[in-house]
Design an enzyme around this catalytic site. Structure first.
Site, mmCIF file in Angstrom:
data_model
loop_
_atom_site.group_PDB
_atom_site.id
_atom_site.type_symbol
_atom_site.label_atom_id
_atom_site.label_comp_id
_atom_site.label_asym_id
_atom_site.label_seq_id
_atom_site.Cartn_x
_atom_site.Cartn_y
_atom_site.Cartn_z
ATOM 1 N N ARG A 185 0.839 -1.193 0.000
ATOM 2 C CA ARG A 185 0.000 0.000 0.000
ATOM 3 C C ARG A 185 0.880 1.251 0.000
ATOM 4 N NH1 ARG A 185 -3.602 -1.404 5.322
ATOM 5 N NH2 ARG A 185 -3.880 -3.635 4.936
ATOM 6 N N ASP A 192 0.325 5.389 0.946
ATOM 7 C CA ASP A 192 -0.629 6.275 1.606
ATOM 8 C C ASP A 192 -1.138 7.349 0.647
ATOM 9 O OD1 ASP A 192 -0.372 4.909 3.997
ATOM 10 O OD2 ASP A 192 1.217 6.226 4.745
ATOM 11 N N ARG A 214 8.087 8.356 6.158
ATOM 12 C CA ARG A 214 7.844 9.773 6.443
ATOM 13 C C ARG A 214 8.258 10.143 7.867
ATOM 14 N NH1 ARG A 214 1.735 10.183 4.774
ATOM 15 N NH2 ARG A 214 1.956 12.299 5.607
#
Length: 262
Positions: free
Chosen positions: A60, A62, A205
């Site tokens: 995945r 984001d 991040r």
């Protein structure tokens, strides 16, 4: 689209290699009331192949995160014309999604579980550039690349990286093996490259935000060791915005490509 002269085959598996601009998507995965890359791709495949199909991605991304390379797989009962399907998909899909190739693989090959590494890049603009605004994070204050690289060395290992994970994440383990973590200066950009066998939600991040605090002189490079041992998200730095993050490579063992190479 189908090669009708072929005999009936119970199930064939195909890999799709694609890229996308994440600005307009709520990430890869289908979710209610939000636009996703997976939803667009499944809809396009189902229409063009005239049957309901589901696809499985390598992982995945984001909301707002970009992918220069991502793989997904789907199963179908009859062979397809791979090049023709690539052409038709690229005409059908929005301009923000591009399909690079489609190829057959062994039936047991899995886009997610067989991936052996993923590589991400995070882009920092050190000069204000309106043409980079959608694809980087602008930092006006000076950064010490040397100190950020000193800190990044402490990431290269197998460890519990819960401190960099989004809270309330449903995962079986927080252990990841990071193989590479390095900053490079390229013209008006700083690019952070990180490679690991797997990543937790928001992990890259949060790592970048923590390393920026090192670069700004807020914490010393060696503090990274303490942050990792703490397993506490509150001890790590802030999460940088999504627009500077790119999934750049998903790697597989050679056996996944054996059928395609023959």
């Amino acid at each position: 689209m189908y090669l009708c002269e072929q005999n009936y085959i119970e199930s064939l598996r195909y890999f799709i290699e694609l890229a996308y601009d994440g600005q307009s998507f709520h990430g890869w995965q289908i979710q209610p009331n939000a636009e996703s890359v997976q939803e667009h791709l499944e809809k396009a495949l189902s229409v063009l192949l005239n049957q309901e199909l589901s696809i499985v991605g390598a992982g995945r991304t984001d909301a707002g995160v970009h992918a220069k390379q991502l793989f997904a797989h789907f199963d179908i009962e009859k062979p397809i014309d791979e090049k023709q399907l690539v052409y038709k998909l690229n005409r059908f899909l929005p301009n923000t999604i591009g399909v690079k190739r489609i190829f057959s693989v062994h039936d047991e090959a899995h886009a997610r579980f067989d991936a052996i590494s993923r590589t991400y890049e995070y882009v920092i603009s050190i000069e204000k550039n309106p043409f980079l605004a959608a694809y980087s994070y602008y930092m006006a204050r000076p950064l010490s690349v040397e100190k950020m690289n000193q800190a990044a060395v402490y990431l290269i290992k197998e460890a519990d990286f819960q401190c960099f994970s989004k809270s309330k994440t449903d995962v079986y383990t927080y252990f990841c093996t990071i193989e590479q973590a390095v900053w490079e200066k390229k013209e008006e950009k700083l690019i952070f490259t990180i490679k690991a066998n797997r990543f937790l939600r928001n992990m890259v991040r949060a790592i970048v935000g923590t390393l920026l605090e090192v670069g700004l002189g807020k914490i010393p490079p060696e503090r990274i060791q303490e942050i990792i041992k703490s397993k506490d998200r509150g001890k790590a730095g802030f999460s940088v915005p999504a627009q500077g993050l790119f999934l750049t490579e998903v790697a597989y063992p050679n056996r996944i490509l054996e059928k395609n190479d023959k």
